[in-house]
Design a protein around this motif. Structure first.
Motif, PDB file in Angstrom:
ATOM      1  N   TRP A   1       0.822  -1.196   0.000  1.00  0.00           N
ATOM      2  CA  TRP A   1       0.000   0.000   0.000  1.00  0.00           C
ATOM      3  C   TRP A   1       0.868   1.265   0.000  1.00  0.00           C
ATOM      4  O   TRP A   1       0.635   2.198  -0.777  1.00  0.00           O
ATOM      5  CB  TRP A   1      -0.932  -0.024   1.215  1.00  0.00           C
ATOM      6  N   LEU A   2       1.891   1.289   0.862  1.00  0.00           N
ATOM      7  CA  LEU A   2       2.775   2.449   0.930  1.00  0.00           C
ATOM      8  C   LEU A   2       3.583   2.613  -0.363  1.00  0.00           C
ATOM      9  O   LEU A   2       3.763   3.733  -0.854  1.00  0.00           O
ATOM     10  CB  LEU A   2       3.721   2.331   2.123  1.00  0.00           C
ATOM     11  N   ALA A   3       4.083   1.504  -0.905  1.00  0.00           N
ATOM     12  CA  ALA A   3       4.876   1.561  -2.136  1.00  0.00           C
ATOM     13  C   ALA A   3       4.035   2.058  -3.303  1.00  0.00           C
ATOM     14  O   ALA A   3       4.521   2.815  -4.151  1.00  0.00           O
ATOM     15  CB  ALA A   3       5.458   0.190  -2.451  1.00  0.00           C
ATOM     16  N   ASN A   4       2.792   1.648  -3.350  1.00  0.00           N
ATOM     17  CA  ASN A   4       1.894   2.099  -4.412  1.00  0.00           C
ATOM     18  C   ASN A   4       1.711   3.620  -4.346  1.00  0.00           C
ATOM     19  O   ASN A   4       1.584   4.278  -5.371  1.00  0.00           O
ATOM     20  CB  ASN A   4       0.550   1.381  -4.324  1.00  0.00           C
ATOM     21  N   GLY A   5       1.729   4.172  -3.143  1.00  0.00           N
ATOM     22  CA  GLY A   5       1.605   5.615  -2.975  1.00  0.00           C
ATOM     23  C   GLY A   5       2.790   6.384  -3.556  1.00  0.00           C
ATOM     24  O   GLY A   5       2.664   7.544  -3.928  1.00  0.00           O
ATOM     25  N   TYR A   6       3.946   5.757  -3.639  1.00  0.00           N
ATOM     26  CA  TYR A   6       5.120   6.403  -4.230  1.00  0.00           C
ATOM     27  C   TYR A   6       5.084   6.359  -5.754  1.00  0.00           C
ATOM     28  O   TYR A   6       5.841   7.056  -6.408  1.00  0.00           O
ATOM     29  CB  TYR A   6       6.410   5.733  -3.751  1.00  0.00           C
TER      30      TYR A   6
ATOM     31  N   PRO B   1      10.638   2.526 -14.242  1.00  0.00           N
ATOM     32  CA  PRO B   1      10.133   2.195 -12.910  1.00  0.00           C
ATOM     33  C   PRO B   1      10.045   3.420 -12.007  1.00  0.00           C
ATOM     34  O   PRO B   1      10.899   4.300 -12.056  1.00  0.00           O
ATOM     35  CB  PRO B   1      11.152   1.189 -12.380  1.00  0.00           C
ATOM     36  N   GLY B   2       8.990   3.432 -11.210  1.00  0.00           N
ATOM     37  CA  GLY B   2       8.814   4.505 -10.241  1.00  0.00           C
ATOM     38  C   GLY B   2       9.531   4.166  -8.945  1.00  0.00           C
ATOM     39  O   GLY B   2      10.025   3.049  -8.759  1.00  0.00           O
ATOM     40  N   PRO B   3       9.570   5.096  -8.019  1.00  0.00           N
ATOM     41  CA  PRO B   3      10.282   4.867  -6.765  1.00  0.00           C
ATOM     42  C   PRO B   3       9.650   3.793  -5.881  1.00  0.00           C
ATOM     43  O   PRO B   3      10.307   3.257  -4.992  1.00  0.00           O
ATOM     44  CB  PRO B   3      10.260   6.225  -6.072  1.00  0.00           C
ATOM     45  N   GLY B   4       8.416   3.461  -6.133  1.00  0.00           N
ATOM     46  CA  GLY B   4       7.759   2.446  -5.314  1.00  0.00           C
ATOM     47  C   GLY B   4       7.804   1.040  -5.883  1.00  0.00           C
ATOM     48  O   GLY B   4       7.316   0.101  -5.249  1.00  0.00           O
ATOM     49  N   LEU B   5       8.401   0.852  -7.063  1.00  0.00           N
ATOM     50  CA  LEU B   5       8.346  -0.459  -7.708  1.00  0.00           C
ATOM     51  C   LEU B   5       9.077  -1.539  -6.909  1.00  0.00           C
ATOM     52  O   LEU B   5       8.510  -2.596  -6.625  1.00  0.00           O
ATOM     53  CB  LEU B   5       8.896  -0.387  -9.137  1.00  0.00           C
ATOM     54  N   TRP B   6      10.341  -1.297  -6.568  1.00  0.00           N
ATOM     55  CA  TRP B   6      11.076  -2.329  -5.833  1.00  0.00           C
ATOM     56  C   TRP B   6      10.499  -2.586  -4.445  1.00  0.00           C
ATOM     57  O   TRP B   6      10.359  -3.745  -4.036  1.00  0.00           O
ATOM     58  CB  TRP B   6      12.566  -2.003  -5.766  1.00  0.00           C
TER      59      TRP B   6
ATOM     60  N   PHE C   1       7.450  -2.352  -3.672  1.00  0.00           N
ATOM     61  CA  PHE C   1       6.222  -3.096  -3.947  1.00  0.00           C
ATOM     62  C   PHE C   1       6.537  -4.569  -4.223  1.00  0.00           C
ATOM     63  O   PHE C   1       5.867  -5.465  -3.699  1.00  0.00           O
ATOM     64  CB  PHE C   1       5.477  -2.469  -5.132  1.00  0.00           C
ATOM     65  N   ILE C   2       7.555  -4.827  -5.040  1.00  0.00           N
ATOM     66  CA  ILE C   2       7.927  -6.207  -5.370  1.00  0.00           C
ATOM     67  C   ILE C   2       8.362  -6.961  -4.114  1.00  0.00           C
ATOM     68  O   ILE C   2       7.956  -8.110  -3.885  1.00  0.00           O
ATOM     69  CB  ILE C   2       9.031  -6.221  -6.450  1.00  0.00           C
ATOM     70  N   ILE C   3       9.166  -6.326  -3.278  1.00  0.00           N
ATOM     71  CA  ILE C   3       9.609  -6.956  -2.031  1.00  0.00           C
ATOM     72  C   ILE C   3       8.408  -7.229  -1.129  1.00  0.00           C
ATOM     73  O   ILE C   3       8.304  -8.294  -0.509  1.00  0.00           O
ATOM     74  CB  ILE C   3      10.640  -6.068  -1.305  1.00  0.00           C
ATOM     75  N   SER C   4       7.488  -6.290  -1.050  1.00  0.00           N
ATOM     76  CA  SER C   4       6.295  -6.463  -0.219  1.00  0.00           C
ATOM     77  C   SER C   4       5.412  -7.592  -0.727  1.00  0.00           C
ATOM     78  O   SER C   4       4.812  -8.325   0.070  1.00  0.00           O
ATOM     79  CB  SER C   4       5.502  -5.156  -0.150  1.00  0.00           C
ATOM     80  N   VAL C   5       5.310  -7.741  -2.051  1.00  0.00           N
ATOM     81  CA  VAL C   5       4.561  -8.870  -2.610  1.00  0.00           C
ATOM     82  C   VAL C   5       5.222 -10.182  -2.179  1.00  0.00           C
ATOM     83  O   VAL C   5       4.539 -11.137  -1.790  1.00  0.00           O
ATOM     84  CB  VAL C   5       4.487  -8.772  -4.159  1.00  0.00           C
ATOM     85  N   GLY C   6       6.545 -10.219  -2.208  1.00  0.00           N
ATOM     86  CA  GLY C   6       7.266 -11.417  -1.773  1.00  0.00           C
ATOM     87  C   GLY C   6       7.029 -11.729  -0.301  1.00  0.00           C
ATOM     88  O   GLY C   6       6.798 -12.882   0.074  1.00  0.00           O
TER      89      GLY C   6
END
Length: 183
Positions: free
Chosen positions: A59-64, A72-77, A79-84
């Protein structure tokens, strides 16, 4: 020397025997220090915590802003780590109830929570006061109080780490982090 002269003398222990004895002694010491097993309830609690942390991170990464694969935006990595993290939490929730390696919650269980709280504090402070001070404080707190390092090594490693990341991110990778000091 003949065989007869060495028969009565004790033979030195083989190197493998010594290593096996040391491993057994270390395993026994670790078993004595380890907290009691927690059981399936603790597995479920740990899995739920991981899922909540992963979902909050997404949720926080999506906000970036995630951007696109080519930009890639600043929230992509994050977000990927959070999905993991969320996926691993779901796997633990589904298949981990039969595992026997869970420990009961103890005082040491607070350390990851303290690490997470200080990391979130850094994320909130960085836009306000720059990269240097929150990073230095985070590194110092993690080394000194969470890691148990000495005052001297905590200070030296914290300053060196922040200096290296400062140069790497701002000048090597040209990432526009908010910062107080300009070189």
């Amino acid at each position: 020397m003949s065989d007869e002269s060495t028969r009565g003398a004790p033979r030195p222990a083989a190197e493998g025997d010594i290593l096996a004895e040391l491993e057994a002694e270390l395993a026994q010491e670790l078993a004595e220090e380890r907290p009691p097993a927690g059981g399936p309830g603790y597995q479920v609690a740990g899995a739920l915590v991981a899922i909540v942390i992963g979902a909050a991170g997404m949720w926080l990464a999506n906000g970036y802003g995630l951007g696109a694969p080519r930009a890639p935006g600043p929230g992509l990595w994050p977000f990927i780590i959070s999905v993991g993290v969320t996926g691993l939490g779901v796997l633990l929730l589904v298949g981990g109830r039969g595992l026997q390696d869970t420990e009961i919650f103890s005082r040491s269980s607070v350390l990851p929570v303290a690490g997470l709280v200080t990391f979130v504090a850094m994320a909130f402070l960085m836009p306000l006061i720059g990269f240097e001070i929150p990073s230095l404080l985070l590194c110092f707190v993690w080394l000194r109080w969470l890691g148990g390092e000495t005052w001297r090594s905590s200070i030296v490693i914290s300053v060196a780490t922040v200096a290296v990341f400062y140069v790497l991110f701002l000048y090597g990778l040209r990432i526009p982090l908010p910062h107080l000091i300009s070189i």
